[in-house]
Design an enzyme around this catalytic site. Structure first.
Site, PDB file in Angstrom:
ATOM      1  N   ASP A  35     -75.854 -88.657   1.267  1.00 33.20           N
ATOM      2  CA  ASP A  35     -74.857 -87.438   0.966  1.00 33.20           C
ATOM      3  C   ASP A  35     -73.844 -87.411   2.008  1.00 33.20           C
ATOM      4  OD1 ASP A  35     -77.858 -85.934   0.058  1.00 33.20           O
ATOM      5  OD2 ASP A  35     -76.658 -87.143  -1.196  1.00 33.20           O
ATOM      6  N   GLU A 191     -72.750 -84.848  -9.995  1.00 31.79           N
ATOM      7  CA  GLU A 191     -73.269 -84.375  -8.852  1.00 31.79           C
ATOM      8  C   GLU A 191     -71.930 -84.359  -7.959  1.00 31.79           C
ATOM      9  OE1 GLU A 191     -78.023 -84.345  -8.486  1.00 31.79           O
ATOM     10  OE2 GLU A 191     -76.776 -86.078  -8.315  1.00 31.79           O
TER      11      GLU A 191
HETATM   12  C1  6LW Z   1     -78.098 -84.065  -3.502  1.00 34.96           C
HETATM   13  C2  6LW Z   1     -77.627 -84.189  -4.867  1.00 34.96           C
HETATM   14  C3  6LW Z   1     -78.794 -85.319  -5.168  1.00 34.96           C
HETATM   15  O1  6LW Z   1     -77.651 -82.860  -3.058  1.00 34.96           O
HETATM   16  O2  6LW Z   1     -79.690 -85.418  -4.390  1.00 34.96           O
HETATM   17  O3  6LW Z   1     -80.002 -86.768  -6.688  1.00 34.96           O
HETATM   18  C4  6LW Z   1     -79.554 -84.209  -3.401  1.00 34.96           C
HETATM   19  N1  6LW Z   1     -78.659 -86.096  -5.933  1.00 34.96           N
HETATM   20  O4  6LW Z   1     -76.448 -84.865  -4.931  1.00 34.96           O
HETATM   21  C5  6LW Z   1     -80.155 -84.408  -1.968  1.00 34.96           C
HETATM   22  O5  6LW Z   1     -79.863 -85.842  -1.777  1.00 34.96           O
END
Ligand code: 6LW
Length: 530
Positions: A35, A191
């Site tokens: 991330d 996301e």
């Molecule tokens: C992150 C989100 C995600 O906050 O996993 O699967 C979380 N996507 O973007 C943790 O990495």
């Protein structure tokens, strides 16, 4: 002379200027560093990644060329900033964003184990950072955006796309309703949104598909912050979930952030992972941080590395390279505190650690907490950063009882780890053991007597197997302990979660009263990048 001139002319021809250089290796930050978010201040780039239940939280990296990075600290270094005492494996801190505004650095993030969304500020990214300011907006993966009218906005996923909420950073309160502005292209798990203002447009970029094989990055734009947003006709702009990416060692590319370099060029950092071999559906190292060049013509759409995929060896022009001094492979624990690469599992019980009690060694006291439970075990670990590596330590340990043990561990999460330790058997004789903990599967794979006291442990990792060795005393020959253990059982695909394998030094009394102390004289880690 003629030859040097020829080389010079070629260099200029290929790189277009004397400064630009050629090529770099992905990932730019290996081992679990997922991330990523990046910002630039002058000639300096700063990057933050997520860190879940580990302490300190949110590593901060610095670079002058986007290729060579050094860790300069963490954003959250005090218990008051980071309550993760009871964070589940892969709980705690999810995706952060880092931004610079009016002389202040901002890191915004979500503590899934207490507190939700918050931001911290600093004038120096190496710290200290402020205590968290809670932000009264739900969800994960926040970013902060300052519009020209001085209004500040919180940008994050609503669960079915992206919403924007005006907030007052002084209080952390929303100052108006959240607005759903873009639903994405229909991929699941929308996301990690970021907004870039460029050429009169607001560009809204996000991840879709979820942080695994279907991961991708998409983008849309609007003349108005609150939309409507038009989707980029070339979406997704980054993914390995296609024909081009199917046999790539690198998978899961997505969750990106972009930054413009001082020379005007644009670059993207994002997460992805290296499978243990091309086509194998297992990865050990967690999601790492990658870099790709972006061609972003004025008024146009960003194009990532030509075809939206990347490779380990990137044969592209770079910014003038600015390598940092090499980090020693050997840590003799001479400091008063652990180096930034070391992490505790949750908030440490500080009485269980000392760097000064015996100069030049790390003392870890056994505690009743084990690695199997959600607790605060006596553990200090660092990321496995390559599929092939060796790690070695010299430890002196005298267990006070048969329930005490100390040594090394390969730790994916509390339910998935391989432990190489010294202790005593029921008869009270000193033994070294190799334990396999895979959920309900829990057994001693090998046990061997040793003289007691000083012992050296060595782990050799390959993409397919971990191999374990011990040596009596400070100089003896290494002896293999047991057969190699399959790496697939520690992979994220098997163990789940958001982290990666950590190589840990630890000690426990397995629930019994504890008094044993393990002294680690040195730790040697040699990743094989070939
Ligand atoms: C992150 C989100 C995600 O906050 O996993 O699967 C979380 N996507 O973007 C943790 O990495």
């Amino acid at each position: 002379m003629k030859r040097q001139l020829l080389t010079l002319i070629c260099a200029v021809f290929m790189c277009g200027s004397l400064d630009a250089q050629q090529g770099y290796r992905n990932p730019i930050i290996p081992g679990f560093n997922p991330d990523p978010s990046v910002c630039r201040v002058g000639d300096d780039f700063y990057l933050v990644t997520s860190s879940f239940e580990y302490f300190p939280g949110l590593p901060i990296y610095h670079s002058r060329d986007l290729v060579n990075w050094r860790q300069i600290g963490h954003c959250l270094t005090r218990d008051s900033q980071l309550p993760v005492q009871n964070a589940a494996s892969s709980g705690g801190l999810f995706a952060p964003s880092i931004r610079y505004h009016d002389g202040i650095f901002y890191v915004v993030c979500t503590n899934m184990s207490g507190g939700g969304n918050f931001f911290c500020t600093a004038t120096d990214p190496a710290g200290p950072w402020s205590d968290p300011v809670r932000v009264q907006v739900g969800g994960i993966d926040p970013d902060i955006f300052w519009d020209d009218d001085g209004q500040t906005y919180f940008v994050n996923p609503s669960g079915r796309g992206i919403r924007i909420t005006p907030v007052d950073l002084a209080t952390g309160r929303a100052t108006g309703p959240a607005r759903q502005v873009w639903d994405g292209t229909g991929g699941r798990w929308p996301e990690a949104p970021h907004i870039y203002k460029k050429d009169g447009f607001y560009y809204l970029m996000m991840a879709e598909g979820g942080t695994e094989y279907a991961h991708c990055e998409t983008i849309a734009r609007s003349r108005d912050l609150m939309g409507p947003y038009d989707s980029c006709p070339m979406n997704p702009i980054l993914t390995h979930c296609n024909y081009v990416g199917q046999s790539n060692l690198i998978q899961g590319a997505g969750h990106a952030d972009m930054v413009q370099a001082p020379d005007g060029s644009w670059w993207m950092v994002f997460l992805a992972y290296r499978t243990t071999s091309p086509g194998s559906y297992h990865h050990l190292l967690g999601r790492e941080t990658y870099l790709a060049p972006v061609d972003w013509p004025e008024g146009g759409w960003p194009q990532v590395n030509g075809n939206g995929t990347v490779s380990v060896d990137m044969n592209v022009p770079t910014l003038p390279l600015h390598p940092w001094p090499a980090v020693s492979a050997v840590d003799e624990f001479e400091g008063e505190a652990p180096g930034v690469e070391w992490q505790w599992l949750r908030n440490p019980l500080r009485e269980n650690y000392s760097f000064t009690e015996r100069r030049g060694s790390l003392r870890i006291s056994a505690s009743p907490a084990t690695l199997d439970a959600i607790g605060q075990p006596s553990f200090l670990g660092r990321r496995q950063t390559e599929n092939s590596f060796s790690a070695e330590t010299l430890m002196s340990f005298t267990p006070a009882s048969a329930s005490e043990q100390a040594g090394m561990t390969l730790y994916q999460n509390n339910n998935h780890h391989y432990d190489l330790t010294a202790g005593r058997n029921e008869a009270g004789d000193p033994v070294v053991r190799l334990r396999v903990k895979l959920g309900m599967i829990d057994y001693i794979a090998a046990e061997h007597p040793y003289r007691g006291g000083d012992v050296r442990f060595r782990i050799e990792g390959t993409p397919r197997a971990y191999n374990f060795f011990f040596a009596d005393g400070t100089r003896g020959e290494f002896t293999r302990l047991g057969e190699g253990l399959d790496t697939r059982y520690l992979s994220t695909e098997t163990a789940g979660g958001f982290t990666g394998v950590m190589i840990g030094l630890w000690a426990t009394s397995n629930g019994a009263p504890a008094s044993g102390k393990a002294y680690f004289e040195r730790f040697e880690y040699r990743p094989d990048t070939e």
